[in-house]
Design a protein around this motif. Structure first.
Motif, mmCIF file in Angstrom:
data_model
loop_
_atom_site.group_PDB
_atom_site.id
_atom_site.type_symbol
_atom_site.label_atom_id
_atom_site.label_comp_id
_atom_site.label_asym_id
_atom_site.label_seq_id
_atom_site.Cartn_x
_atom_site.Cartn_y
_atom_site.Cartn_z
ATOM 1 N N TYR A 133 0.804 -1.216 0.000
ATOM 2 C CA TYR A 133 0.000 0.000 0.000
ATOM 3 C C TYR A 133 0.838 1.266 0.000
ATOM 4 O O TYR A 133 0.298 2.354 -0.212
ATOM 5 N N MET A 134 2.137 1.141 0.227
ATOM 6 C CA MET A 134 3.043 2.282 0.074
ATOM 7 C C MET A 134 3.633 2.335 -1.341
ATOM 8 O O MET A 134 4.496 3.143 -1.633
ATOM 9 N N LYS A 135 3.145 1.413 -2.212
ATOM 10 C CA LYS A 135 3.554 1.350 -3.618
ATOM 11 C C LYS A 135 5.028 1.002 -3.787
ATOM 12 O O LYS A 135 5.654 1.394 -4.763
ATOM 13 N N LYS A 136 5.576 0.275 -2.836
ATOM 14 C CA LYS A 136 6.944 -0.243 -2.957
ATOM 15 C C LYS A 136 6.846 -1.613 -3.623
ATOM 16 O O LYS A 136 7.003 -2.653 -2.979
ATOM 17 N N ARG A 137 6.537 -1.627 -4.919
ATOM 18 C CA ARG A 137 6.140 -2.850 -5.611
ATOM 19 C C ARG A 137 7.211 -3.951 -5.581
ATOM 20 O O ARG A 137 6.916 -5.082 -5.187
ATOM 21 N N PRO A 138 8.449 -3.695 -6.018
ATOM 22 C CA PRO A 138 9.449 -4.784 -5.990
ATOM 23 C C PRO A 138 9.733 -5.269 -4.572
ATOM 24 O O PRO A 138 9.881 -6.472 -4.348
ATOM 25 N N ASP A 139 9.814 -4.341 -3.619
ATOM 26 C CA ASP A 139 10.048 -4.731 -2.225
ATOM 27 C C ASP A 139 8.917 -5.617 -1.718
ATOM 28 O O ASP A 139 9.148 -6.611 -1.014
#
Length: 617
Positions: A59-65
């Motif tokens: 939900y923080m848009k840290k997609r790869p992480d």
């Protein structure tokens, strides 16, 4: 804080993270979960915290992480419940970056578990099939899953697609496949009104759900004028892009608002909706918002009991919330004003609790010390208990306390008395002291009294009536030289009428001040007055900003529901007449209000003192 590496701190960190996650404070939650995964790798809370890290990253848009963390946790998962939550959020991570076919695979895996996320996964799959997949992709789903879900749902969507496109051969072929693989499966009903709506249109429609009749009609009238003004100013662009407005009357009634939302959702030309304008009508209308993949921009306070997933239902709040103000003021007090010791007195209702919790959570994250917290009933008129609770004393109590001490130390000078009092009360919220004296020896009446307060600021989230009664009460209980911070509900002339001089220099938020000297506000007010013969209010300002914001996104190429959602979910900055909009954690639209204060019994714009450094995040 006292035992950061003690093993019993692991569940404390985890519970803090869980609490922040429930409040959708993802940055704060991530911080706590990562403490567990970093400091306590052998803890029984490690797995739950690792899952928490992954959810926050989604939900923080840290997609790869998020992909890395959730897949790592999936490889370690031992229970069906853990697999369920991990697969669902892996699907969400793909869904939120438009990887729809891959997301379907993860959601299908989740739906085959026995965990709590089975139903949510099935709903998300149906939404993807209905809104996002092409004919070729739907056929791929049918081929992949053959006789199992979601092949049945994909076949139904294909049948509807062929019927709408008048492809009778394709329709017959799909119906035959349905009869063979899923006997008894029928197509969902499609109303006559919906079937008449074309699949595509050159018209771009902005829908509006306003209370034009009923008890909130005055709100609707002002909002409508704000909308009309914004559309008029941008009429050339609107005409060039084929943009139109469709106004629906909610009649201040939840059921009417729900019907209006459905009508707009079924109109394929509508790419976004402004409204509804009250919490009750918003709750009714937004319950079905995810069915239409349609962004709603509402000024209403969204209650915590709304039975939808706010992160993925595309609801953008264009009014400041109690929660956002609490967080904002904690950052303002600590980072901009440099305060470290804070008191809180809050109104014990949903609004006050949301502001208080958000404020305290952010203050703790910033390592400030919230020294005391007191609450009061929303109908209260006497705040003596609360003000004594933060260390206040009335004149009689304070004078008696000091003079009794003087009688115990008759040989001491007033200066020595003050030193001893300071030592005795060093750990108290306030320190009594002799302010001035006329002569020695001291008698009960020949000296003036005061309190030194051991905190620097008081945050008081409340409505203006309660706040206006608390301000003079602070002086009565000798709480002085402390900065008072309040919320947008202070922004009423009634605050000053009731509190008088005691309202001077308090700082509070405000979305719209008609007498503001900011250039964009002055221009808006002048144009509005020329057009409608009166000054705009907050409802007009919010509605005006919302239309201008939408038109800017459309003019920049966001002319479909999907592209508009993507644009709103990655907004850098938009400065409106009612505040500054930008995208925060979790793709949520965050509105930063303007800062106001009271000078010479007038509400004016607040300017940060030049001697105070401003930290820009």
């Amino acid at each position: 804080k006292k035992f950061p590496l003690e093993k019993k701190s692991a569940p404390a960190y985890y519970r803090l993270g869980e609490n922040h996650l429930n409040l959708r404070d993802y940055r704060l939650a991530l911080n706590q979960f990562e403490r567990v995964t970093t400091l306590f790798p052998d803890s029984e809370y490690f797995m739950d915290s690792l899952i928490g890290v992954g959810i926050c990253q989604v939900y923080m848009k840290k997609r790869p992480d998020a992909d890395y963390t959730l897949n790592k946790a999936l490889g370690m998962a031992r229970t069906s419940e853990d697999r369920s939550i991990l697969l669902y959020h892996l699907g969400e991570n793909l869904y939120m970056r438009s990887g729809y076919l891959e997301a379907v695979e993860r959601f299908v895996e989740c739906s085959n578990t026995s965990g709590d996320f089975r139903e949510q996964s099935e709903r998300r799959i149906r939404q993807i099939l209905h809104n996002f997949l092409s004919e070729r992709q739907l056929l791929a789903v049918v081929d992949k899953y053959e006789y199992e879900f979601p092949a049945d749902a994909a076949l139904a969507e294909l049948a509807l697609l062929y019927r709408r496109n008048s492809d009778m051969l394709g329709f017959a072929r799909i119906m035959e496949t349905m009869d063979e693989r899923f006997p008894g499966l029928t197509l969902p009903d499609v109303s006559a009104a919906q079937s008449e709506i074309p699949l595509a249109t050159d018209i771009i429609t902005i829908g509006c759900i306003l209370p034009l009749s009923g008890k909130n009609a005055a709100v609707g009238a002002q909002a409508l004028q704000g909308i009309q003004l914004a559309f008029s100013i941008n009429s050339d662009m609107a005409q060039e892009r084929g943009i139109r407005l469709v106004i629906k009357d909610s009649a201040s009634d939840p059921e009417a608002a729900r019907i209006a939302a459905e009508e707009l959702g079924n109109d394929m030309s509508v790419i976004g909706v402004i409204g509804p304008f009250s919490s009750a009508t918003a709750a009714a209308a937004l319950e079905t918002s995810s069915d239409y993949y349609l962004p709603f921009l509402t000024p209403a306070e969204i209650g915590s009991d709304l039975a939808i997933d706010l992160e993925t239902a595309f609801i953008y709040q264009v009014g400041v919330s109690a929660k956002s103000q609490g967080r904002f003021f904690a950052e303002f007090a600590v980072q901009k004003l440099g305060f470290q010791r804070i008191a809180v007195i809050y109104q014990d209702d949903e609004y006050g609790n949301a502001a208080m919790n958000s404020f305290i959570n952010m203050a703790a994250f910033l390592e400030a010390d919230v020294t005391v917290v007191e609450k009061f009933n929303p109908d209260a008129t006497d705040f003596g208990k609360q003000l004594k609770g933060i260390g206040g004393m009335d004149d009689s109590e304070l004078r008696t306390l000091i003079f009794d001490f003087v009688m115990q130390e008759p040989e001491k000078t007033p200066e020595e008395i003050n030193e001893l009092m300071a030592m005795m009360h060093a750990d108290s919220l306030t320190i009594p002291y002799i302010n001035k004296y006329r002569e020695l020896p001291l008698t009960k009446d020949n000296f003036s009294i005061a309190l030194k307060v051991n905190y620097e600021v008081i945050f008081i989230p409340a409505d203006y009536e309660r706040a206006a009664l608390i301000m003079p009460a602070l002086a009565f209980y000798n709480i002085a030289e402390v900065q008072v911070l309040g919320t947008d509900r202070y922004a009423s002339p009634e605050l000053i009428r009731i509190a008088g001089k005691h309202a001077e220099n308090i700082i509070f938020t405000g979305e719209f001040l008609p007498d503001s000297k900011r250039e964009n506000v002055e221009n808006f007010v002048n144009i509005f007055e020329r057009a409608f013969g009166r000054k705009p209010d907050l409802n007009a300002a919010r509605a005006y900003d919302t239309v201008v914001l939408l038109l800017l996104q459309i003019d920049g190429g966001a002319d479909t529901k999907t592209s508009l959602i993507e644009s709103l979910s990655s907004l850098d900055r938009f400065e409106g007449v009612s505040g500054v909009f930008e995208t925060g954690d979790g793709s949520i639209l965050v509105k930063t209000p303007y800062m106001l204060t009271v000078e010479n019994l007038k509400i004016v714009d607040y300017a940060l003192p030049e001697t105070v450094g401003v930290a820009v995040e």
